[in-house]
Scaffold this active site. Structure first.
Site, PDB file in Angstrom:
ATOM      1  N   HIS A  52       6.862   4.217   9.983  1.00 11.56           N
ATOM      2  CA  HIS A  52       6.248   4.013  11.299  1.00 11.56           C
ATOM      3  C   HIS A  52       7.378   3.640  12.247  1.00 11.56           C
ATOM      4  O   HIS A  52       8.298   2.905  11.866  1.00 11.56           O
ATOM      5  CB  HIS A  52       5.201   2.904  11.219  1.00 11.56           C
ATOM      6  CG  HIS A  52       4.534   2.570  12.521  1.00 11.56           C
ATOM      7  ND1 HIS A  52       4.192   3.520  13.462  1.00 11.56           N
ATOM      8  CD2 HIS A  52       4.156   1.366  13.052  1.00 11.56           C
ATOM      9  CE1 HIS A  52       3.605   2.932  14.496  1.00 11.56           C
ATOM     10  NE2 HIS A  52       3.579   1.626  14.276  1.00 11.56           N
TER      11      HIS A  52
ATOM     12  N   SER B 133       0.821  -1.213   0.000  1.00 12.55           N
ATOM     13  CA  SER B 133       0.000   0.000   0.000  1.00 12.55           C
ATOM     14  C   SER B 133       0.852   1.258   0.000  1.00 12.55           C
ATOM     15  O   SER B 133       0.711   2.123  -0.876  1.00 12.55           O
ATOM     16  CB  SER B 133      -0.936  -0.008   1.214  1.00 12.55           C
ATOM     17  OG  SER B 133      -1.605   1.227   1.341  1.00 12.55           O
TER      18      SER B 133
END
Length: 330
Positions: A107, A26
């Site tokens: 992240h 993604s």
């Protein structure tokens, strides 16, 4: 809070470097395509002959295994699932890093919880778009961008922040605004938000409301519309203009009922449990639990997924959505 925009970032620091993106999912496909369209030299690290490998190849990228991509590149962005990053780091990344390289993440999970401990002679940065990858790509193609967070964990070169801003600019983030944070704050707020509100709290609220109505004898179709379907309409109003926009847009009856009854649902007991969840995130309990679950083969995850698939709200919703041609097209 300081926000950085196009004028605050330059792509020059990346222009003579080789960029590797590990993972063509993604986020990976969006970063890769946006950076290539911004004039950068991008290659992809993926599992050979996997669906993602073939998609990257079909999109015109040079695709190789992760070790080869790291060896060839100067800036390596790790866009793999949190639970497999350590294994890939240990087997393919660590031994192929060179002095002065930049290791990037979207992240902070593996750096913050010390699953990955990079060598001292590289830069470690984060560029985190606040959006799913398909939207990162779509708005870039429209000439816009999505807001991003950046962070610097390790600044060996003295230019780590400039590299992070350049990457953010290359994917379109500086058109919307880039905010500087750190790995700790990004990781802990992200996990808490997912668990207590976005993916956990909202799903349980929907299921509970649906169950209460059905148990009271109301048709499940009506319960679905009221507790699931219309949630999107409300969230879109939040997205457009916050709580005030939602309250302005709904009926006076809905506004009054929501403001007087909502606090009876999300009350001090709810906040106590939220504080427990936050503490589990902050002290690493959740991270250890999730990694242990993954390493055990995800038995609890599989059980919970099955329970969700079989919940009545899912079965009723699947039938009702067949009526909604606009959803089928999406």
């Amino acid at each position: 809070m300081k926000a950085y925009y196009d004028a605050d970032a330059s792509l020059e620091i990346l222009k003579n470097k080789k960029l590797a993106i590990l993972g063509y999912g993604s986020q990976g496909h969006a970063h890769a395509q946006n950076l290539r369209d911004s004039g950068m030299d991008v290659r992809i690290g993926e599992l050979k002959d996997s669906d993602a490998w073939n998609k990257a190849k079909d999109a015109g990228f040079e695709v190789m295994d992760a070790a080869s991509a790291v060896k060839e590149a100067n800036v390596i962005m790790v866009l793999l699932p949190d639970q497999i990053q350590k294994k890939v780091y240990d087997t393919a990344i660590e031994s192929n890093l060179k002095e002065g390289d930049t290791l990037a993440f979207a992240h902070g999970f593996n750096i913050h919880y010390k699953q990955i401990v990079p060598p001292a002679n590289i830069d470690v940065i984060m560029i985190a778009p606040k959006s799913p990858g398909h939207l990162v790509r779509r708005v870039y193609e429209d000439g816009r961008g999505v807001p991003c967070l950046i962070a610097v964990e390790q600044d060996y070169s003295g230019n780590a922040k400039e590299t992070a801003l350049a990457w953010a600019k290359g994917i379109g983030g500086t058109k919307a605004g880039v905010i500087e944070t750190n790995f700790k704050n990004e990781t802990e707020t992200d996990l808490f938000g997912e668990q207590a509100v976005l993916c956990g709290g909202s799903a349980e609220l929907i299921k509970a409301g649906f169950e209460v109505l059905v148990e009271a004898g109301y048709p499940p179709e009506l319960a679905y519309f009221e507790c699931m379907h219309e949630m999107k309409l409300i969230v879109d109003l939040y997205y457009e203009g916050g709580l005030s926009r939602m309250n302005y847009s709904v009926s006076d009856t809905a506004e009054y009922g929501g403001m007087t009854r909502g606090p009876r649902i999300i009350n001090e007991e709810s906040r106590k449990e939220m504080r427990k969840i936050l503490e589990e995130v902050r002290n690493g309990q959740f991270a250890r639990e999730w990694l242990d679950e993954y390493n055990a083969g995800q038995p609890e995850m599989d059980k919970l997924r099955k329970e969700n698939r079989e919940h009545k709200v899912e079965k009723v919703g699947a039938e009702l959505r067949k009526m909604m041609s606009w959803i089928q097209k999406v």
